[in-house]
Write an enzyme that holds these catalytic residues in place. Structure first.
Site, PDB file in Angstrom:
ATOM      1  N   SER A  37     -25.732  15.603   4.950  1.00  0.00           N
ATOM      2  CA  SER A  37     -26.808  16.437   4.431  1.00  0.00           C
ATOM      3  C   SER A  37     -26.476  17.916   4.460  1.00  0.00           C
ATOM      4  CB  SER A  37     -28.108  16.205   5.183  1.00  0.00           C
ATOM      5  OG  SER A  37     -28.004  16.723   6.499  1.00  0.00           O
ATOM      6  N   TYR A  94     -28.124  15.416   0.447  1.00  0.00           N
ATOM      7  CA  TYR A  94     -29.578  15.533   0.449  1.00  0.00           C
ATOM      8  C   TYR A  94     -29.998  16.654   1.390  1.00  0.00           C
ATOM      9  CZ  TYR A  94     -29.150  12.862   4.774  1.00  0.00           C
ATOM     10  OH  TYR A  94     -28.801  12.451   6.028  1.00  0.00           O
TER      11      TYR A  94
END
Length: 139
Positions: A25, A58
């Site tokens: 991430s 993400y």
């Protein structure tokens, strides 16, 4: 038919940390998430201006006001503290929606503080020495 268009862009942010051993991430300051209309868990593409690396991951929400842009997990092999990055999200929209979609463009300074907001994805950072491509048409 759906078209994929730019929805959000944080332009030329400075990576503040990279943690190879954290689960994937990118951690982004909550102020920047709000300004760019990004949500935790949303897919983003990261373009490293410093070395040319491109990847997708993400979003994880970072501490508000911290200026954090943290690269986590395996991406830390590609993107390092001090690198300049562009964070981009896209939306899949109908043809009719595509014709009126205006992206949220967030320009930041070297400390990842917001210095400009707009909808023109090719606009240079305000106050910088960057220039718009002479072939680009203003949004």
């Amino acid at each position: 038919m759906l078209r994929t268009l730019i929805k959000s862009k944080i332009h030329r942010a400075t990576v503040t940390q990279a943690d190879l051993h954290y689960v994937g991430s990118v951690t982004i300051d909550a102020d920047l998430l709000d300004a760019a209309d990004l949500l935790p868990g949303e897919l983003v593409h990261i373009v490293d201006v410093t070395n040319g690396a491109r990847l997708e991951t993400y979003v994880i929400e970072g501490e508000r006001g911290s200026g954090v842009i943290g690269i986590n997990g395996a991406a830390a092999h590609l993107v390092h503290p001090g690198d300049l990055v562009i964070l981009i999200s896209y939306a899949q929209v109908t043809d009719a929606e595509a014709r009126s979609l205006r992206p949220r463009v967030v320009h930041v300074d070297g400390d990842n503080r917001i210095v400009g907001l707009g909808a023109d994805a090719s606009e240079p950072v305000p106050g910088s020495d960057q220039e718009r491509s002479p072939q680009a048409v203003s949004a």
